[in-house]
Scaffold this motif. Structure first.
Motif, mmCIF file in Angstrom:
data_model
loop_
_atom_site.group_PDB
_atom_site.id
_atom_site.type_symbol
_atom_site.label_atom_id
_atom_site.label_comp_id
_atom_site.label_asym_id
_atom_site.label_seq_id
_atom_site.Cartn_x
_atom_site.Cartn_y
_atom_site.Cartn_z
ATOM 1 N N GLU A 18 69.631 21.090 -15.152
ATOM 2 C CA GLU A 18 68.478 20.248 -15.486
ATOM 3 C C GLU A 18 67.944 19.538 -14.234
ATOM 4 O OE1 GLU A 18 67.344 16.388 -18.309
ATOM 5 O OE2 GLU A 18 69.434 16.947 -17.979
ATOM 6 N N HIS A 19 68.862 19.013 -13.445
ATOM 7 C CA HIS A 19 68.471 18.277 -12.237
ATOM 8 C C HIS A 19 67.748 19.188 -11.239
ATOM 9 C CE1 HIS A 19 68.755 15.356 -8.968
ATOM 10 N NE2 HIS A 19 69.238 16.314 -8.201
ATOM 11 N N VAL A 20 68.356 20.319 -10.924
ATOM 12 C CA VAL A 20 67.750 21.214 -9.939
ATOM 13 C C VAL A 20 66.443 21.787 -10.465
ATOM 14 C CG1 VAL A 20 68.092 23.318 -8.583
ATOM 15 C CG2 VAL A 20 69.996 21.747 -8.940
ATOM 16 N N GLY A 21 66.371 22.038 -11.779
ATOM 17 C CA GLY A 21 65.133 22.538 -12.364
ATOM 18 C C GLY A 21 63.984 21.563 -12.184
ATOM 19 N N LYS A 22 64.255 20.269 -12.385
ATOM 20 C CA LYS A 22 63.212 19.263 -12.197
ATOM 21 C C LYS A 22 62.791 19.171 -10.731
ATOM 22 C CE LYS A 22 64.334 16.277 -16.126
ATOM 23 N NZ LYS A 22 64.795 14.931 -16.557
ATOM 24 N N VAL A 23 63.776 19.259 -9.843
ATOM 25 C CA VAL A 23 63.454 19.221 -8.416
ATOM 26 C C VAL A 23 62.591 20.420 -8.042
ATOM 27 C CG1 VAL A 23 64.393 19.313 -6.079
ATOM 28 C CG2 VAL A 23 65.511 17.894 -7.818
ATOM 29 N N ARG A 24 62.950 21.597 -8.553
ATOM 30 C CA ARG A 24 62.181 22.798 -8.240
ATOM 31 C C ARG A 24 60.756 22.686 -8.750
ATOM 32 N NH1 ARG A 24 61.624 25.876 -4.155
ATOM 33 N NH2 ARG A 24 63.058 27.604 -3.983
ATOM 34 N N ASP A 25 60.603 22.075 -9.921
ATOM 35 C CA ASP A 25 59.255 21.893 -10.457
ATOM 36 C C ASP A 25 58.430 20.993 -9.551
ATOM 37 O OD1 ASP A 25 59.778 23.499 -12.621
ATOM 38 O OD2 ASP A 25 60.272 21.839 -13.977
ATOM 39 N N ILE A 26 59.083 19.977 -8.962
ATOM 40 C CA ILE A 26 58.378 19.061 -8.065
ATOM 41 C C ILE A 26 58.023 19.755 -6.755
ATOM 42 C CG2 ILE A 26 58.623 16.970 -6.683
ATOM 43 C CD1 ILE A 26 60.442 15.893 -8.947
ATOM 44 N N VAL A 27 59.001 20.461 -6.192
ATOM 45 C CA VAL A 27 58.806 21.116 -4.889
ATOM 46 C C VAL A 27 57.917 22.342 -5.016
ATOM 47 C CG1 VAL A 27 60.004 22.322 -3.011
ATOM 48 C CG2 VAL A 27 60.995 20.250 -3.998
ATOM 49 N N GLY A 28 58.067 23.064 -6.110
ATOM 50 C CA GLY A 28 57.379 24.337 -6.272
ATOM 51 C C GLY A 28 58.175 25.472 -5.652
ATOM 52 N N TYR A 29 57.724 26.694 -5.881
ATOM 53 C CA TYR A 29 58.458 27.863 -5.392
ATOM 54 C C TYR A 29 57.912 28.419 -4.083
ATOM 55 C CZ TYR A 29 61.458 28.144 -9.462
ATOM 56 O OH TYR A 29 62.416 27.877 -10.406
ATOM 57 N N ASP A 30 56.842 27.838 -3.568
ATOM 58 C CA ASP A 30 56.329 28.297 -2.284
ATOM 59 C C ASP A 30 57.170 27.771 -1.122
ATOM 60 O OD1 ASP A 30 54.239 29.648 -3.452
ATOM 61 O OD2 ASP A 30 52.847 27.957 -3.312
ATOM 62 N N THR A 31 57.903 26.693 -1.351
ATOM 63 C CA THR A 31 58.674 26.041 -0.296
ATOM 64 C C THR A 31 60.147 26.394 -0.407
ATOM 65 O OG1 THR A 31 57.140 24.167 -0.276
ATOM 66 C CG2 THR A 31 59.322 23.809 0.697
#
Length: 474
Positions: A259-272
């Protein structure tokens, strides 16, 4: 045959020998006979870009002193090596290490020509070891390259064989926050600063004290991964190697990490690209479970899941998961990297130049990995002096990916040195073209970071005398 100054032969011979300008010398020789002043003008013009501040073959080390800075972002002893020609070389002991690791080498350096970098390194590397124990050897090696570059008037990367790139990509740690809204704001700050590669911290420390998340954690100080001063009921968690804690993560704990990493990924996005730092002390089975849980998020790497010297366990983890594995920030010299690479135990290497052996040894490590198809990221957490040593090495190494920058949020960090401003520009560092490392210590600013109670490059005469035989063989 004796020479007679009156006939001019000595003048002509000395001129030809010292100028070393071939056919030009002949032309100027005849000019000198008719117009000595004109010859001096010609010689001055032709050699106007030749450095006159050093004679490399005559360069000798005369002194070494240190000043320990703190908050850059951690503690970093800065090395200053002086010479008989007024050239000064700057180096840095790894963050968190003692300045004495460098000072005990002083008696092995005095009187030596610093341009013989590899020869001196081979003589002193026996006094280094893994992690912080390598700090003195590596810091001295940095300073030697700085001096050699200044003596020959070329940047350090040129002495390593030239450069593959003009810009060095940085990766920055993700700033912590109490809420995901705060985290999102911090990430926006990183993007505005131009960083295109990020790293985050998550692990079992964030699960501690939450019911049903961890097995066998209550008697360990799980939140104190780096604090070796506190001993719990089962021992000191920080100094207990991962497999021996017998801590496990439950399904509920894994779901929380996802859950934690998923939220971080949503914030950062997948381009980075987004990498993951240390996770805590647990065994290889738990490492695999966490690795498998992270696969949907396409992390750039999982770092130091188990200690670097467990080669077989690293291979077991790497073979079991799809996310790249990485280790190496505490390894001294190329031999241990070679073991991991040859065993196909990790997907990426991660040397810290201030522990791995300095500029040349780290380039050798990178070159070996490159031949085996393994990329190299670089760990770094020090002052701009050590950063510039990393920058020159990264420029000269083909398989380099990104260099860590731990001092992004340290006010005044870039002002600790002069010669390159800004240092970090939109997540990249331009490789300096100035001699040596390309920067000089800015004493007025650096003194603001001086460790409380420490002295500013005080005399170190007590370290001048060598009192042991160093030969490693009989």
């Amino acid at each position: 045959m004796p020479e007679h100054p009156s006939d001019g032969s000595s003048d002509r011979r000395d001129f030809l020998r010292n100028a070393g300008l071939g056919g030009l010398s002949l032309g100027m020789m005849f000019d000198k006979l008719s117009n000595p002043y004109k010859t001096e003008q010609e010689l001055e013009f032709i050699t106007q870009k030749v450095g006159r501040d050093s004679k490399p073959s005559d360069l000798k080390i005369t002194d070494m002193r240190v000043a320990t800075l703190v908050g850059v972002p951690f503690s970093s002893p800065i090395i200053r090596i002086d010479t008989n020609q007024g050239l000064v070389g700057w180096g840095e002991v790894r963050d968190g290490a003692s300045a004495n690791y460098a000072l005990m080498l002083k008696s092995r350096l005095l009187g030596k020509n610093p341009c013989n970098v590899e020869k001196i390194f081979k003589e002193i590397k026996q006094f280094g070891n893994h992690s912080r124990a390598a700090g003195g050897v590596c810091g001295v090696e940095m300073a030697l390259w700085d001096l050699a570059g200044k003596a020959y008037n070329v940047p350090a990367y040129q002495l390593l064989g030239g450069k593959y790139r003009d810009f060095i990509r940085l990766y920055a740690d993700t700033p912590e926050a109490n809420t995901y809204e705060g985290f999102a704001e911090n990430m926006k700050k990183r993007r505005d600063q131009g960083y295109t590669f990020l790293k985050m911290d998550f692990g079992i420390g964030m699960l501690a004290d939450q019911p049903g998340m961890l097995v066998n954690a209550s008697n360990w100080s799980v939140k104190r991964q780096w604090d070796d001063r506190e001993s719990g009921k089962l021992g000191n968690y920080a100094n207990t190697k991962h497999p021996f804690t017998r801590i496990q993560v439950t399904k509920k704990g894994l779901d929380k990490l996802v859950e934690h990493v998923g939220k971080v990924r949503d914030i950062v996005g997948y381009d980075t690209p987004l990498a993951a730092d240390h996770f805590g002390h647990f065994d290889v089975n738990t490492a695999i479970q966490i690795g498998e849980a992270m696969e949907p998020f396409r992390l750039a790497w999982l770092e130091d899941l188990v200690p670097w010297f467990y080669t077989d366990q690293w291979k077991q983890i790497s073979d079991a998961i799809e996310t790249p594995t990485l280790t190496g920030e505490d390894i001294f010299l190329k031999e241990e990297f070679i073991k991991l690479i040859d065993a196909k135990a990790i997907d990426m290497i991660h040397p810290d130049l201030a522990s791995s052996g300095g500029l040349l040894e780290t380039k050798k490590i990178g070159d070996y990995a490159e031949e085996k198809g393994i990329p190299m990221a670089m760990h770094f957490a020090g002052s701009p002096i050590s950063m510039m040593a990393n920058v020159h090495c990264a420029a000269a190494t083909e398989n380099f990916v990104a260099l860590e920058h731990h001092g992004v949020d340290v006010t005044g960090w870039e002002d600790i040195v002069t010669g390159l401003k800004p240092i970090a520009d939109k997540g990249f560092v331009r490789v300096p073209e100035k001699p040596g490392l390309g920067v000089e210590l800015n004493e007025d600013v650096a003194k603001k970071f001086l460790k409380k109670g420490a002295t500013w490059f005080a005399p170190t005469d007590t370290w001048n005398t060598k009192d042991s035989a160093d030969r490693e063989w009989s």
